[in-house]
Write a protein that holds these residues in place. Structure first.
Motif, PDB file in Angstrom:
ATOM      1  N   SER A  19       0.854  -1.191   0.000  1.00 45.19           N
ATOM      2  CA  SER A  19       0.000   0.000   0.000  1.00 45.19           C
ATOM      3  C   SER A  19       0.890   1.242   0.000  1.00 45.19           C
ATOM      4  O   SER A  19       2.119   1.144   0.128  1.00 45.19           O
ATOM      5  CB  SER A  19      -0.894   0.010   1.244  1.00 45.19           C
ATOM      6  OG  SER A  19      -0.130   0.316   2.402  1.00 45.19           O
ATOM      7  N   HIS A  21       1.220   3.221   2.310  1.00 48.89           N
ATOM      8  CA  HIS A  21       1.880   3.332   3.619  1.00 48.89           C
ATOM      9  C   HIS A  21       3.321   2.837   3.541  1.00 48.89           C
ATOM     10  O   HIS A  21       4.197   3.318   4.267  1.00 48.89           O
ATOM     11  CB  HIS A  21       1.125   2.513   4.673  1.00 48.89           C
ATOM     12  CG  HIS A  21      -0.281   2.978   4.916  1.00 48.89           C
ATOM     13  ND1 HIS A  21      -1.335   2.550   4.160  1.00 48.89           N
ATOM     14  CD2 HIS A  21      -0.784   3.859   5.818  1.00 48.89           C
ATOM     15  CE1 HIS A  21      -2.449   3.124   4.595  1.00 48.89           C
ATOM     16  NE2 HIS A  21      -2.144   3.921   5.600  1.00 48.89           N
ATOM     17  N   GLU A  57      -6.890   7.703   2.136  1.00 46.18           N
ATOM     18  CA  GLU A  57      -7.335   7.325   3.481  1.00 46.18           C
ATOM     19  C   GLU A  57      -6.199   6.635   4.232  1.00 46.18           C
ATOM     20  O   GLU A  57      -5.583   5.693   3.721  1.00 46.18           O
ATOM     21  CB  GLU A  57      -8.541   6.382   3.384  1.00 46.18           C
ATOM     22  CG  GLU A  57      -9.815   7.044   2.888  1.00 46.18           C
ATOM     23  CD  GLU A  57     -10.460   7.921   3.945  1.00 46.18           C
ATOM     24  OE1 GLU A  57     -10.241   7.655   5.145  1.00 46.18           O
ATOM     25  OE2 GLU A  57     -11.165   8.864   3.569  1.00 46.18           O
ATOM     26  N   ASP A  59      -4.769   4.259   7.088  1.00 44.24           N
ATOM     27  CA  ASP A  59      -5.143   3.103   7.908  1.00 44.24           C
ATOM     28  C   ASP A  59      -4.729   3.386   9.353  1.00 44.24           C
ATOM     29  O   ASP A  59      -3.548   3.655   9.626  1.00 44.24           O
ATOM     30  CB  ASP A  59      -4.421   1.862   7.387  1.00 44.24           C
ATOM     31  CG  ASP A  59      -4.822   0.597   8.127  1.00 44.24           C
ATOM     32  OD1 ASP A  59      -5.458   0.695   9.199  1.00 44.24           O
ATOM     33  OD2 ASP A  59      -4.476  -0.499   7.645  1.00 44.24           O
ATOM     34  N   GLU A  61      -4.107   1.509  11.661  1.00 42.72           N
ATOM     35  CA  GLU A  61      -3.070   0.591  12.107  1.00 42.72           C
ATOM     36  C   GLU A  61      -1.691   0.966  11.570  1.00 42.72           C
ATOM     37  O   GLU A  61      -0.683   0.435  12.021  1.00 42.72           O
ATOM     38  CB  GLU A  61      -3.408  -0.839  11.654  1.00 42.72           C
ATOM     39  CG  GLU A  61      -4.721  -1.379  12.197  1.00 42.72           C
ATOM     40  CD  GLU A  61      -4.696  -1.495  13.720  1.00 42.72           C
ATOM     41  OE1 GLU A  61      -3.636  -1.865  14.265  1.00 42.72           O
ATOM     42  OE2 GLU A  61      -5.737  -1.207  14.339  1.00 42.72           O
ATOM     43  N   ARG A  62      -1.630   1.883  10.591  1.00 43.79           N
ATOM     44  CA  ARG A  62      -0.362   2.242   9.966  1.00 43.79           C
ATOM     45  C   ARG A  62       0.047   3.686  10.243  1.00 43.79           C
ATOM     46  O   ARG A  62       0.870   4.256   9.534  1.00 43.79           O
ATOM     47  CB  ARG A  62      -0.451   2.024   8.443  1.00 43.79           C
ATOM     48  CG  ARG A  62      -0.767   0.604   8.020  1.00 43.79           C
ATOM     49  CD  ARG A  62       0.216  -0.422   8.594  1.00 43.79           C
ATOM     50  NE  ARG A  62       1.595  -0.026   8.402  1.00 43.79           N
ATOM     51  CZ  ARG A  62       2.267  -0.187   7.262  1.00 43.79           C
ATOM     52  NH1 ARG A  62       1.684  -0.736   6.221  1.00 43.79           N
ATOM     53  NH2 ARG A  62       3.534   0.183   7.174  1.00 43.79           N
ATOM     54  N   GLN A 106      -9.606  12.079   9.625  1.00 42.12           N
ATOM     55  CA  GLN A 106      -8.255  11.554   9.431  1.00 42.12           C
ATOM     56  C   GLN A 106      -7.323  11.987  10.558  1.00 42.12           C
ATOM     57  O   GLN A 106      -6.527  11.194  11.068  1.00 42.12           O
ATOM     58  CB  GLN A 106      -7.700  12.040   8.090  1.00 42.12           C
ATOM     59  CG  GLN A 106      -8.378  11.439   6.878  1.00 42.12           C
ATOM     60  CD  GLN A 106      -8.009   9.978   6.679  1.00 42.12           C
ATOM     61  OE1 GLN A 106      -6.852   9.652   6.464  1.00 42.12           O
ATOM     62  NE2 GLN A 106      -8.987   9.105   6.766  1.00 42.12           N
ATOM     63  N   LYS A 109      -7.666  10.227  14.021  1.00 42.77           N
ATOM     64  CA  LYS A 109      -7.081   8.897  14.176  1.00 42.77           C
ATOM     65  C   LYS A 109      -5.682   8.965  14.791  1.00 42.77           C
ATOM     66  O   LYS A 109      -5.185   7.969  15.307  1.00 42.77           O
ATOM     67  CB  LYS A 109      -6.995   8.207  12.812  1.00 42.77           C
ATOM     68  CG  LYS A 109      -8.338   7.921  12.155  1.00 42.77           C
ATOM     69  CD  LYS A 109      -8.136   7.337  10.766  1.00 42.77           C
ATOM     70  CE  LYS A 109      -9.459   7.089  10.065  1.00 42.77           C
ATOM     71  NZ  LYS A 109      -9.257   6.559   8.690  1.00 42.77           N
TER      72      LYS A 109
END
Length: 292
Positions: A19, A21, A57, A59, A61-62, A106, A109
């Protein structure tokens, strides 16, 4: 070359199921491509690239990955910075509308949003200042500038915290860009308060400071402040009728940002004003080539 690099990065991500990321190289090439297109006078294609990046977007978790950091600090602010560079009527309103607010999903987060929110707040205050100046409200612009400087000072105090953050590189770039904007805003306010005497001297001093603070890009990253500040100084000299100095400043802008279309046009016009028509014609040929 940047378009080709972006395609190669995209193929790499697809082949290895990565990705954005994990592939900050693709984001870097897109950031640079957008600013390169804007520099060549192709604003709409540049903005299309910027908007596409800004919509990415993250993540949860990242968070803290190199790709996520580039999106938060660079991609989400790129449309606003392109509008600032163009500076046409209504662009400051458009720039403000393009920036995420403190309650943006965003941003929410991110566990520690302090540094990035300081950056956004400073950008908004700068844009409010520019909008007030465009409307002729110098006093409102002065207050916005003072507010920006206070927020910037607080952001600078968080240097130790930034050093422990994965976004230290983005923080340093953002801080440098804000210092350039802050100096430019002070110069514009001084210029609006008086175009001769002490006001002109103060304005020139701040514009020189802005140019000195604008660092050269590195590591395949475009400049945070898209337009070279030497162009602002050149416009100041041109307004004062000192076209020799204006030509010198446009030359300096072109050394910082080669073949920048607005700088080329300003340089050609300044040369014409000084009677150097032959040199102006040579620059005009370059302008034609850049536009192709």
């Amino acid at each position: 070359a940047l378009s080709r690099a972006a395609k190669l990065y995209a193929d790499h991500m697809k082949r290895h199921k990565l990705s954005l990321h994990d592939c900050n190289g693709w984001i870097r090439t897109q950031l640079y491509l957008a600013t390169a297109m804007q520099s060549r006078g192709r604003f709409e294609p540049a903005m299309a690239i910027a908007r596409n990046l800004a919509r990415f977007e993250i993540d949860p978790e990242r968070l803290g990955s190199s790709g996520a950091n580039l999106v938060v600090w660079e991609a989400r602010t790129l449309p606003a910075r392109l509008y600032i560079s163009r500076g046409e009527e209504g662009d400051f309103d458009r720039a403000i509308a393009s920036l995420p607010g403190p309650k943006d999903p965003q941003l929410m987060k991110i566990k520690d949003r302090t540094l990035s929110i300081f950056y956004l707040e400073c950008l908004i205050q700068y844009l409010e200042c520019r909008r007030a100046l465009a409307a002729g409200d110098v006093e409102a612009a002065r207050k916005d500038s003072m507010t920006m400087n206070k927020i910037l000072a607080r952001m600078e105090e968080y240097g130790d915290q930034a050093n422990k953050s994965s976004s230290i590189s983005e923080y340093v770039r953002a801080l440098t860009g804000l210092q350039v904007y802050a100096a430019e805003a002070r110069g514009l306010i001084a210029q609006a308060q008086g175009s001769s005497g002490a006001g002109a001297s103060v304005a020139r001093s701040w514009f020189k400071t802005a140019a000195e603070k604008q660092q050269r890009p590195s590591l395949l990253m475009p400049p945070v402040v898209v337009s070279p500040m030497e162009r602002r100084l050149a416009a100041f000299y041109g307004k004062a009728g000192n076209y020799e100095k204006a030509a010198e400043s446009y030359q300096a802008a072109l050394r910082r940002r080669p073949n920048d279309l607005a700088s080329l046009i300003g340089y050609r016009n300044a040369l014409s004003q000084t009677g150097r028509e032959e040199h102006a014609l040579q620059v005009d040929k370059i302008i034609t080539a850049v536009k192709q």
